[in-house]
Design a protein around this motif. Structure first.
Motif, PDB file in Angstrom:
ATOM      1  N   ARG A 314      36.260  72.247  27.154  1.00 47.49           N
ATOM      2  CA  ARG A 314      37.424  72.945  26.597  1.00 47.49           C
ATOM      3  C   ARG A 314      38.716  72.208  26.923  1.00 47.49           C
ATOM      4  O   ARG A 314      39.654  72.220  26.116  1.00 47.49           O
ATOM      5  CB  ARG A 314      37.446  74.382  27.114  1.00 47.49           C
ATOM      6  CG  ARG A 314      36.386  75.235  26.423  1.00 47.49           C
ATOM      7  CD  ARG A 314      36.248  76.614  26.982  1.00 47.49           C
ATOM      8  NE  ARG A 314      35.312  77.393  26.160  1.00 47.49           N
ATOM      9  CZ  ARG A 314      34.766  78.532  26.525  1.00 47.49           C
ATOM     10  NH1 ARG A 314      35.038  79.053  27.734  1.00 47.49           N
ATOM     11  NH2 ARG A 314      33.943  79.176  25.730  1.00 47.49           N
ATOM     12  N   SER A 315      38.769  71.564  28.069  1.00 46.59           N
ATOM     13  CA  SER A 315      39.928  70.729  28.384  1.00 46.59           C
ATOM     14  C   SER A 315      40.004  69.547  27.423  1.00 46.59           C
ATOM     15  O   SER A 315      41.084  69.171  26.952  1.00 46.59           O
ATOM     16  CB  SER A 315      39.839  70.223  29.825  1.00 46.59           C
ATOM     17  OG  SER A 315      39.938  71.282  30.743  1.00 46.59           O
ATOM     18  N   GLU A 316      38.844  68.956  27.114  1.00 43.92           N
ATOM     19  CA  GLU A 316      38.815  67.850  26.157  1.00 43.92           C
ATOM     20  C   GLU A 316      39.217  68.317  24.759  1.00 43.92           C
ATOM     21  O   GLU A 316      39.892  67.590  24.026  1.00 43.92           O
ATOM     22  CB  GLU A 316      37.415  67.233  26.122  1.00 43.92           C
ATOM     23  CG  GLU A 316      37.047  66.486  27.408  1.00 43.92           C
ATOM     24  CD  GLU A 316      35.620  65.987  27.386  1.00 43.92           C
ATOM     25  OE1 GLU A 316      34.940  66.184  26.349  1.00 43.92           O
ATOM     26  OE2 GLU A 316      35.182  65.386  28.390  1.00 43.92           O
ATOM     27  N   GLN A 317      38.792  69.534  24.401  1.00 47.80           N
ATOM     28  CA  GLN A 317      39.189  70.073  23.099  1.00 47.80           C
ATOM     29  C   GLN A 317      40.697  70.274  23.029  1.00 47.80           C
ATOM     30  O   GLN A 317      41.322  70.017  21.996  1.00 47.80           O
ATOM     31  CB  GLN A 317      38.471  71.399  22.839  1.00 47.80           C
ATOM     32  CG  GLN A 317      37.016  71.237  22.414  1.00 47.80           C
ATOM     33  CD  GLN A 317      36.374  72.578  22.114  1.00 47.80           C
ATOM     34  OE1 GLN A 317      36.300  73.455  22.982  1.00 47.80           O
ATOM     35  NE2 GLN A 317      35.920  72.746  20.889  1.00 47.80           N
ATOM     36  N   ALA A 318      41.288  70.728  24.125  1.00 49.59           N
ATOM     37  CA  ALA A 318      42.739  70.888  24.162  1.00 49.59           C
ATOM     38  C   ALA A 318      43.426  69.539  23.985  1.00 49.59           C
ATOM     39  O   ALA A 318      44.426  69.427  23.262  1.00 49.59           O
ATOM     40  CB  ALA A 318      43.161  71.531  25.485  1.00 49.59           C
ATOM     41  N   LEU A 430      37.931  66.797  13.011  1.00 48.08           N
ATOM     42  CA  LEU A 430      36.744  67.606  12.743  1.00 48.08           C
ATOM     43  C   LEU A 430      35.510  67.038  13.442  1.00 48.08           C
ATOM     44  O   LEU A 430      34.700  67.785  14.016  1.00 48.08           O
ATOM     45  CB  LEU A 430      36.505  67.691  11.233  1.00 48.08           C
ATOM     46  CG  LEU A 430      37.535  68.476  10.419  1.00 48.08           C
ATOM     47  CD1 LEU A 430      37.203  68.413   8.940  1.00 48.08           C
ATOM     48  CD2 LEU A 430      37.619  69.924  10.895  1.00 48.08           C
ATOM     49  N   GLU A 431      35.352  65.724  13.397  1.00 50.57           N
ATOM     50  CA  GLU A 431      34.207  65.103  14.069  1.00 50.57           C
ATOM     51  C   GLU A 431      34.265  65.338  15.574  1.00 50.57           C
ATOM     52  O   GLU A 431      33.230  65.593  16.208  1.00 50.57           O
ATOM     53  CB  GLU A 431      34.187  63.603  13.763  1.00 50.57           C
ATOM     54  CG  GLU A 431      33.820  63.277  12.328  1.00 50.57           C
ATOM     55  CD  GLU A 431      33.899  61.790  12.025  1.00 50.57           C
ATOM     56  OE1 GLU A 431      33.378  61.360  10.974  1.00 50.57           O
ATOM     57  OE2 GLU A 431      34.492  61.041  12.844  1.00 50.57           O
ATOM     58  N   ASP A 432      35.470  65.262  16.135  1.00 48.35           N
ATOM     59  CA  ASP A 432      35.625  65.492  17.564  1.00 48.35           C
ATOM     60  C   ASP A 432      35.292  66.935  17.925  1.00 48.35           C
ATOM     61  O   ASP A 432      34.589  67.192  18.914  1.00 48.35           O
ATOM     62  CB  ASP A 432      37.063  65.167  17.973  1.00 48.35           C
ATOM     63  CG  ASP A 432      37.249  65.138  19.477  1.00 48.35           C
ATOM     64  OD1 ASP A 432      36.937  64.103  20.082  1.00 48.35           O
ATOM     65  OD2 ASP A 432      37.706  66.153  20.037  1.00 48.35           O
ATOM     66  N   GLN A 433      35.766  67.884  17.120  1.00 54.78           N
ATOM     67  CA  GLN A 433      35.483  69.294  17.394  1.00 54.78           C
ATOM     68  C   GLN A 433      33.992  69.602  17.248  1.00 54.78           C
ATOM     69  O   GLN A 433      33.412  70.341  18.058  1.00 54.78           O
ATOM     70  CB  GLN A 433      36.291  70.183  16.443  1.00 54.78           C
ATOM     71  CG  GLN A 433      37.791  70.141  16.674  1.00 54.78           C
ATOM     72  CD  GLN A 433      38.196  70.711  18.018  1.00 54.78           C
ATOM     73  OE1 GLN A 433      37.741  71.779  18.416  1.00 54.78           O
ATOM     74  NE2 GLN A 433      39.039  69.993  18.738  1.00 54.78           N
ATOM     75  N   MET A 434      33.356  69.029  16.237  1.00 52.98           N
ATOM     76  CA  MET A 434      31.919  69.242  16.034  1.00 52.98           C
ATOM     77  C   MET A 434      31.113  68.678  17.205  1.00 52.98           C
ATOM     78  O   MET A 434      30.149  69.304  17.675  1.00 52.98           O
ATOM     79  CB  MET A 434      31.469  68.591  14.722  1.00 52.98           C
ATOM     80  CG  MET A 434      31.976  69.289  13.474  1.00 52.98           C
ATOM     81  SD  MET A 434      31.603  68.364  11.963  1.00 52.98           S
ATOM     82  CE  MET A 434      29.815  68.307  12.047  1.00 52.98           C
ATOM     83  N   ALA A 435      31.513  67.509  17.700  1.00 49.87           N
ATOM     84  CA  ALA A 435      30.803  66.907  18.834  1.00 49.87           C
ATOM     85  C   ALA A 435      30.898  67.794  20.069  1.00 49.87           C
ATOM     86  O   ALA A 435      29.914  67.980  20.806  1.00 49.87           O
ATOM     87  CB  ALA A 435      31.375  65.518  19.126  1.00 49.87           C
TER      88      ALA A 435
END
Length: 455
Positions: A314-318, A430-435
């Protein structure tokens, strides 16, 4: 990043497509310009009406034999105390013939970037060309680095404090700024830009980078005066293209600012969620140590481990929200500000033209009076004045026609670049979020069998 090559100024223009009509007119051009009148990423070329390409029809990567790639890296603290500053390594790789070498590096401080921006604005704004905005100053962040001292160096190595988030933001912003300039077909061949990248010599200090300098105070007053001028002076627009385009710029800019605020809130919420997830992990770990039931204790321990991993995700997603999406939107808010500056410059050129026309009318009236009074002693001088102002009117009209034409070309470049840039950004995001989501699913799927084995 690659450039599509150096654009030909006589390049044929694309068929016009009329944009949708907007309900409001933009008479004042811009009342929030950040600069005075003398002052990952793509900024490529094209020509007149705004295109509305379908996303899948927009190429993600440029093609062409001419290229220039610039990487800004390795922030280095130079000096100590309040007089210290950060210097950045600027590495360039290109095959543009105006550069002496094909690959080279140099060190530049933040004020050098601001100085380069001011030089380009002074050269090209009057011509109607869009100069990408320089990154904003950060007085608080700069002061923290300057006053970091030995403690910061002990914690972060010789370059104390360079791993702070704001420095990474600045480094990335500087890199995007240079690459946007590099991908403009004219700015990339500017002698000052080439010297900025190639020269090993220290550049002259920019006079307007000090936060509280006398020059900075004067710029503030100039900015206020410029804003008042933009509010009070109206232009009777005769070209509907400009009315439509200004409305479009205003609308998109307003929506982008709202989107940027929403994404910043999302970043904060994701980071808060990551922190709360870490709290759940710690609590589950503590509970597992005092749980007497062996299977339940193991399941709680595994749950704590998964929650810790999810916290990192979740930190990476932020960070993904911030560095991939938010920073791109922020860049374009700045670019739309630069576009408004160009439109306002056209208004000022028009104003000069109208002033010259009024002076010519007065001179002609004065010459007519002298002819009626048969004042032949002053008639020759009056005739010369009329001819002089006729020349000025012609030059001003030509300048207005040129800047109007150039703005249309610049906007076409910008529209194609923006579509390509946003396609690349959205796909990457999008690719980053899907991963991240797929990884999170693997973590949870791994703990299900352990939970089912609890007797």
């Amino acid at each position: 990043m690659e450039n599509n090559g150096i654009a030909d100024e006589n390049q044929p223009q694309l068929d016009d497509q009329q944009p949708p009509q907007q309900p409001l007119l933009f008479d004042n051009v811009d009342i929030t310009s950040p600069d005075d009148e003398n002052e990952n990423d793509i900024f490529e070329s094209a020509i007149q009406e705004p295109l509305s390409p379908v996303l899948e029809d927009v190429p993600t990567d440029g093609a062409g034999d001419v290229f220039i790639e610039i990487v800004v890296s390795d922030p280095q603290k130079v000096g100590d105390g309040i007089g210290s500053y950060l210097a950045y390594k600027v590495a360039t790789r290109t095959n543009i013939l105006k550069f002496k070498k094909r690959q080279f590096t140099t060190l530049r401080r933040f004020s050098d970037f601001l100085g380069l921006h001011d030089i380009l604005v002074s050269k090209y704004l009057r011509l109607g060309r869009i100069v990408p905005p320089a990154p904003e100053k950060n007085i608080i962040g700069s002061t923290k680095v300057k006053m970091g001292g030995a403690q910061g160096q002990a914690e972060n190595g010789a370059n104390g404090g360079v791993n702070l988030e704001w420095i990474e933001n600045r480094r990335a912003s500087l890199e995007r700024f240079l690459n946007r300039v590099a991908q403009h077909p004219y700015l990339c061949q500017d002698s000052d830009f080439i010297n900025f990248l190639e020269s090993d010599q220290e550049l002259p200090r920019a006079v307007n980078t000090a936060a509280l300098s006398g020059a900075g105070v004067m710029r503030l007053f100039n900015k206020v005066g410029e804003t008042v001028n933009k509010i009070t002076y109206k232009m009777d627009e005769t070209d509907s293209w400009f009315n439509d385009k200004i409305n479009e710029v205003e609308t998109i800019d307003a929506h982008m600012q709202k989107l940027h605020s929403a994404i910043k809130a999302l970043v904060n919420h994701r980071r808060e969620l990551a922190t709360l997830t870490g709290g759940v992990a710690k609590s589950a770990a503590l509970l597992s140590t005092c749980e007497e039931h062996t299977g339940l204790s193991q399941a709680l321990s595994q749950l704590a481990d998964v929650e810790e991993k999810v916290e990192l995700l979740r930190s990476e997603q932020a960070n993904s929200d911030l560095y991939i999406l938010s920073e791109t939107i922020k860049d374009y808010i700045g670019l739309f500000g630069a576009i408004k500056d160009v439109f306002h410059e056209r208004v000022k050129v028009f104003q000069n033209w109208q002033h010259a026309q009024m002076q010519l009318t007065k001179k002609r009236e004065n010459m007519t009076k002298l002819e009626q009074q048969e004042r032949r002693d002053k008639l020759d001088l009056a005739q010369k004045e009329v001819e002089e102002w006729e020349g000025k009117v012609q030059r001003c009209q030509k300048e207005f026609d040129n800047i109007s034409s150039e703005i249309k070309k610049e906007m076409e470049r910008f529209e194609l670049a923006r579509a390509r840039d946003f396609k690349s950004t959205i796909i990457k995001y999008l690719e980053d979020q899907m991963a991240h989501q797929q990884q999170q699913m693997k973590y949870w799927e791994a703990i299900v069998p352990i939970a089912k084995e609890i007797a």
